[in-house]
Write a protein that holds these residues in place. Sequence first.
Motif, PDB file in Angstrom:
ATOM      1  N   GLY A  63     -33.280  31.249  29.935  1.00 59.57           N
ATOM      2  CA  GLY A  63     -32.891  30.347  28.864  1.00 59.57           C
ATOM      3  C   GLY A  63     -32.475  29.005  29.429  1.00 59.57           C
ATOM      4  N   GLN A  64     -31.228  28.614  29.142  1.00 60.01           N
ATOM      5  CA  GLN A  64     -30.730  27.314  29.591  1.00 60.01           C
ATOM      6  C   GLN A  64     -29.896  27.394  30.868  1.00 60.01           C
ATOM      7  N   GLY A  65     -29.749  28.595  31.416  1.00 63.88           N
ATOM      8  CA  GLY A  65     -28.899  28.724  32.597  1.00 63.88           C
ATOM      9  C   GLY A  65     -29.534  29.592  33.662  1.00 63.88           C
ATOM     10  N   HIS A  66     -28.720  30.065  34.601  1.00 62.81           N
ATOM     11  CA  HIS A  66     -29.208  30.894  35.692  1.00 62.81           C
ATOM     12  C   HIS A  66     -28.402  32.189  35.761  1.00 62.81           C
ATOM     13  N   TYR A  67     -29.108  33.250  36.070  1.00 63.53           N
ATOM     14  CA  TYR A  67     -28.452  34.508  36.396  1.00 63.53           C
ATOM     15  C   TYR A  67     -28.386  34.617  37.911  1.00 63.53           C
ATOM     16  N   ASP A  68     -27.207  34.852  38.443  1.00 68.09           N
ATOM     17  CA  ASP A  68     -27.054  35.194  39.852  1.00 68.09           C
ATOM     18  C   ASP A  68     -26.902  36.705  39.917  1.00 68.09           C
ATOM     19  N   TYR A  69     -27.948  37.388  40.356  1.00 66.97           N
ATOM     20  CA  TYR A  69     -27.913  38.837  40.305  1.00 66.97           C
ATOM     21  C   TYR A  69     -27.050  39.462  41.392  1.00 66.97           C
ATOM     22  N   ASP A  70     -26.514  38.622  42.275  1.00 65.30           N
ATOM     23  CA  ASP A  70     -25.589  39.173  43.259  1.00 65.30           C
ATOM     24  C   ASP A  70     -24.148  39.039  42.778  1.00 65.30           C
ATOM     25  N   LYS A  71     -23.970  38.641  41.513  1.00 72.22           N
ATOM     26  CA  LYS A  71     -22.624  38.559  40.926  1.00 72.22           C
ATOM     27  C   LYS A  71     -22.545  39.546  39.770  1.00 72.22           C
ATOM     28  N   GLY A  72     -21.371  40.163  39.614  1.00 71.58           N
ATOM     29  CA  GLY A  72     -21.196  41.058  38.481  1.00 71.58           C
ATOM     30  C   GLY A  72     -21.937  42.364  38.662  1.00 71.58           C
ATOM     31  N   VAL A  73     -21.768  43.239  37.689  1.00 72.69           N
ATOM     32  CA  VAL A  73     -22.376  44.560  37.723  1.00 72.69           C
ATOM     33  C   VAL A  73     -23.337  44.741  36.554  1.00 72.69           C
ATOM     34  N   LEU A  74     -22.932  44.287  35.373  1.00 69.89           N
ATOM     35  CA  LEU A  74     -23.713  44.524  34.164  1.00 69.89           C
ATOM     36  C   LEU A  74     -24.165  43.201  33.565  1.00 69.89           C
ATOM     37  N   SER A  75     -25.467  43.052  33.350  1.00 69.36           N
ATOM     38  CA  SER A  75     -26.003  41.809  32.799  1.00 69.36           C
ATOM     39  C   SER A  75     -27.059  42.128  31.752  1.00 69.36           C
ATOM     40  N   PHE A  76     -27.360  41.132  30.925  1.00 68.09           N
ATOM     41  CA  PHE A  76     -28.203  41.344  29.752  1.00 68.09           C
ATOM     42  C   PHE A  76     -29.202  40.196  29.598  1.00 68.09           C
ATOM     43  N   THR A  77     -30.417  40.525  29.177  1.00 67.80           N
ATOM     44  CA  THR A  77     -31.376  39.502  28.766  1.00 67.80           C
ATOM     45  C   THR A  77     -32.054  39.970  27.482  1.00 67.80           C
ATOM     46  N   ALA A  78     -32.491  38.997  26.676  1.00 66.05           N
ATOM     47  CA  ALA A  78     -33.108  39.281  25.384  1.00 66.05           C
ATOM     48  C   ALA A  78     -34.577  38.885  25.404  1.00 66.05           C
ATOM     49  N   PRO A  79     -35.362  39.356  24.438  1.00 65.76           N
ATOM     50  CA  PRO A  79     -36.786  38.995  24.393  1.00 65.76           C
ATOM     51  C   PRO A  79     -36.999  37.512  24.110  1.00 65.76           C
ATOM     52  N   ASN A  80     -38.180  37.038  24.507  1.00 66.67           N
ATOM     53  CA  ASN A  80     -38.683  35.708  24.130  1.00 66.67           C
ATOM     54  C   ASN A  80     -37.881  34.548  24.709  1.00 66.67           C
ATOM     55  N   GLN A  81     -37.141  34.795  25.778  1.00 68.02           N
ATOM     56  CA  GLN A  81     -36.470  33.731  26.509  1.00 68.02           C
ATOM     57  C   GLN A  81     -37.281  33.434  27.768  1.00 68.02           C
ATOM     58  N   VAL A  82     -37.515  32.164  28.021  1.00 67.58           N
ATOM     59  CA  VAL A  82     -38.272  31.795  29.212  1.00 67.58           C
ATOM     60  C   VAL A  82     -37.467  32.144  30.468  1.00 67.58           C
ATOM     61  N   GLN A  83     -38.123  32.790  31.411  1.00 68.40           N
ATOM     62  CA  GLN A  83     -37.473  33.192  32.653  1.00 68.40           C
ATOM     63  C   GLN A  83     -38.307  32.753  33.854  1.00 68.40           C
ATOM     64  N   TYR A  84     -37.609  32.406  34.931  1.00 73.06           N
ATOM     65  CA  TYR A  84     -38.257  32.022  36.191  1.00 73.06           C
ATOM     66  C   TYR A  84     -37.559  32.793  37.292  1.00 73.06           C
ATOM     67  N   LEU A  85     -38.308  33.568  38.050  1.00 74.45           N
ATOM     68  CA  LEU A  85     -37.721  34.424  39.075  1.00 74.45           C
ATOM     69  C   LEU A  85     -38.105  33.906  40.448  1.00 74.45           C
ATOM     70  N   ASP A  86     -37.103  33.745  41.305  1.00 72.33           N
ATOM     71  CA  ASP A  86     -37.352  33.340  42.693  1.00 72.33           C
ATOM     72  C   ASP A  86     -37.751  34.589  43.473  1.00 72.33           C
ATOM     73  N   PHE A  87     -39.049  34.888  43.450  1.00 67.36           N
ATOM     74  CA  PHE A  87     -39.559  36.132  44.011  1.00 67.36           C
ATOM     75  C   PHE A  87     -39.180  36.314  45.479  1.00 67.36           C
ATOM     76  N   HIS A  88     -39.277  35.266  46.272  1.00 63.78           N
ATOM     77  CA  HIS A  88     -39.076  35.384  47.720  1.00 63.78           C
ATOM     78  C   HIS A  88     -37.612  35.630  48.080  1.00 63.78           C
ATOM     79  N   GLN A  89     -36.689  35.366  47.141  1.00 65.00           N
ATOM     80  CA  GLN A  89     -35.271  35.591  47.407  1.00 65.00           C
ATOM     81  C   GLN A  89     -34.757  36.847  46.705  1.00 65.00           C
ATOM     82  N   MET A  90     -35.645  37.589  46.054  1.00 62.80           N
ATOM     83  CA  MET A  90     -35.216  38.711  45.213  1.00 62.80           C
ATOM     84  C   MET A  90     -35.193  40.010  45.996  1.00 62.80           C
ATOM     85  N   GLU A  91     -34.075  40.719  45.924  1.00 66.54           N
ATOM     86  CA  GLU A  91     -33.948  42.057  46.508  1.00 66.54           C
ATOM     87  C   GLU A  91     -33.432  42.994  45.429  1.00 66.54           C
TER      88      GLU A  91
END
Length: 299
Positions: A63-91
Amino acid sequence: MNTIASVSAFHRLLSLPEPKHPMVSVINLSESIFLEDEIWKGFVNKFYCVALKRDVKGKIRYGQGHYDYDKGVLSFTAPNQVQYLDFHQMECGAGYLLIFHEDFILKHPLAQRIFDFGFFSYAANEALHLSSQEEKYLIEIMERIDKECQHIDRHTQEIILSQIDLLLNYSSRFYERQFITRKNNSHTLLAKFEKFINDYYADSAAEKGLLTVGLIAEAMNLSPNYLSDFLKIHTGRNTKQHIYEKLINKAKEKLSATELSVSEIAYDLGFEHPQSFSTLFKKRTQMAPLEFREKIRNN
């Protein structure tokens, strides 16, 4: 824009076998490997996602912000929101993803109620931090959903949806608890909110226009839903209600202490059309602006 239209397509992108159920899946992150694909550079999907994760690293723009997946435990995303994933940094790390297609909840009360769960649009720095017991509750629910996916019959959908509903209600409880336990930070945030809204109306808003929820949220570096839920929990009113209250109070001040016309007051408060101001004022006070002025001056 690329679209991940099905649960099966998402499974393939994570190098997983076909899902047990075509509309819902519980994915074990430790078994997932992101395929190198151009789709990660910009996509939307057609499902809700609840991520309960440990040791996941990487960033995704949502959407309008960023998810840092190395923060927090539980996170949520909804349908039809534009997403961009940094594949090379993803574990992937460890944990679970519950995904369910937006069509899976059609004709069920959850289809309407799901919009009440504002955390689907939060940035990652507002992801939920769970105790071990809270985490256990949610894992147990996900495991029940996973088992039910193996038995597709006329009861399956209702049973799975009841478990999803339970999981989201638990998440709401944990989310509100997270707010309440942040007392010092909450006081700071409330003070910052009050200062911004007061400063906005300290001078004429004619050139700035009407104050909006989005404008305040952007200035405070929060999502609009997060800000409204935060205020609702701590003050009993959401952001829009606070804006209206401040605006009407300012209008009352100008009507009682100045000789400005209704049109001048409307423009001064950021309205383009005086009639819109008059309509809002009457709706909030049960009196037209000039009626209010006359009553105040005759008392």
